[in-house]
Design a protein around this motif. Structure first.
Motif, PDB file in Angstrom:
ATOM      1  N   GLN A  68     -28.654  -5.144 -42.618  1.00  0.00           N
ATOM      2  CA  GLN A  68     -29.548  -4.505 -43.579  1.00  0.00           C
ATOM      3  C   GLN A  68     -29.464  -5.119 -44.974  1.00  0.00           C
ATOM      4  N   THR A  88     -34.054   3.964 -52.233  1.00  0.00           N
ATOM      5  CA  THR A  88     -34.974   3.460 -51.199  1.00  0.00           C
ATOM      6  C   THR A  88     -34.202   2.708 -50.126  1.00  0.00           C
ATOM      7  N   ASN A 106     -32.276   5.112 -47.859  1.00  0.00           N
ATOM      8  CA  ASN A 106     -33.169   5.729 -46.866  1.00  0.00           C
ATOM      9  C   ASN A 106     -33.444   4.776 -45.712  1.00  0.00           C
ATOM     10  N   LYS A 107     -33.546   3.491 -46.017  1.00  0.00           N
ATOM     11  CA  LYS A 107     -33.744   2.494 -44.969  1.00  0.00           C
ATOM     12  C   LYS A 107     -32.551   2.478 -44.015  1.00  0.00           C
ATOM     13  N   ASN A 126     -32.688   5.597 -41.734  1.00  0.00           N
ATOM     14  CA  ASN A 126     -33.705   5.434 -40.682  1.00  0.00           C
ATOM     15  C   ASN A 126     -33.253   4.440 -39.621  1.00  0.00           C
ATOM     16  N   SER A 127     -32.612   3.356 -40.037  1.00  0.00           N
ATOM     17  CA  SER A 127     -32.124   2.367 -39.080  1.00  0.00           C
ATOM     18  C   SER A 127     -31.046   2.959 -38.187  1.00  0.00           C
TER      19      SER A 127
END
Length: 288
Positions: A182, A210, A213-214, A217-218
């Motif tokens: 990531q 932001t 949050n990525k 979600n991952s």
């Protein structure tokens, strides 16, 4: 504890003058089992000649004709992480060490790898927390915006209890790989300890949120071992730096920031939220 180039550099130097022969340089390298020689004239570093340079030069030529004139150096007070980053960026095997414009030592890639490996987490192959602290100090000195992202696995003790520690270790290994995938050039990642990971985000608090949050979600989309359900809680602490006071303990400031992010993560767990943010401009001392 910080590790600096001056603590691990070789100070018993073999050097050569620019008007000596390439053949002599080759002999010195051969006799002392070294791959390069700093080239010195009037106590000043003027070049470096390596075994690669010698292979491309006639042995009767002088060193000045074969050496690399634009020498990449590092200061004695640089950290081992700065040395590692510079070597990797420039794809070189050794760095002459300079202090007060004088050549005081040399550090090789082999020696650097040996030292850096002591600060690498064996299981995940990620750096330990000292790496993040040193990078954060660099950013503080540049007066950069940055944010600490503290990542904790929810109910990891239960995962270990229900599935065994071997499976638990594999989950942490998977998480380390996921996080590594990531991050980009604005991020620095380490394993902080146990089921906790730390990311230093070189950017604004809003962008760091932001990014967090990525990660969340991952994590939800990831195929975890044995289909175990993995949830994270992330604590975020950041602020803008406007100056440094003389004598200020920058590492104390960084540790304080990490602690605030850790506490934010704990509070997020109590509130059952995935991301908890502390906008702590005031937690980094502002210059007057």
């Amino acid at each position: 504890m910080s590790r600096y180039v001056k603590e691990i550099m070789t100070i018993s130097l073999y050097t050569i003058g620019p008007y000596e022969s390439v053949k002599k340089a080759e002999a010195i390298m051969w006799e002392n089992n070294i791959g390069g020689l700093p080239v010195v004239l009037d106590d000043k570093l003027v070049g470096i000649i390596t075994s690669k340079d010698i292979r491309r030069a006639h042995p009767n030529r002088i060193v000045a004709d074969a050496m690399t004139k634009e020498v990449i150096t590092i200061t004695a007070n640089s950290t081992i992480w700065e040395a590692k980053e510079l070597m990797e960026k420039k794809n070189i095997e050794r760095l002459p060490v300079i202090h007060n414009d004088q050549l005081v030592g040399i550090i090789t890639k082999a020696k650097l790898i040996e030292e850096v490996s002591k600060h690498i987490d064996i299981m995940t192959s990620l750096p330990k927390s000292q790496f993040i602290i040193e990078k954060a100090v660099e950013l503080l000195r540049k007066e950069s915006d940055f944010t600490v992202i503290f990542i904790d696995v929810n109910n990891f003790g239960v995962i270990n209890k229900d599935n065994g520690h071997i499976i638990g270790d594999q989950i942490l290994l998977q998480l380390g790989m996921l996080l590594k995938d990531q991050i980009d050039e604005n991020c620095y990642l380490c394993r902080f300890g146990g089921d906790e990971f730390l990311i230093l985000y070189d950017g604004s608090l809003e962008r760091a949120i932001t990014f967090a949050n990525k990660i969340i979600n991952s994590t939800k989309e990831y195929k975890w071992l044995n289909d175990i359900k993995i949830d994270l809680t992330i604590g975020i602490a950041g602020g803008r730096r406007t100056g440094i006071r003389p004598g200020e303990d920058l590492r104390y400031n960084i540790l304080n920031l990490i602690n605030l992010a850790s506490l934010a993560s704990s509070q997020g767990k109590r509130e059952n939220v995935s991301i908890k943010v502390v906008d702590c401009v005031s937690c980094l001392t502002q210059s007057e």
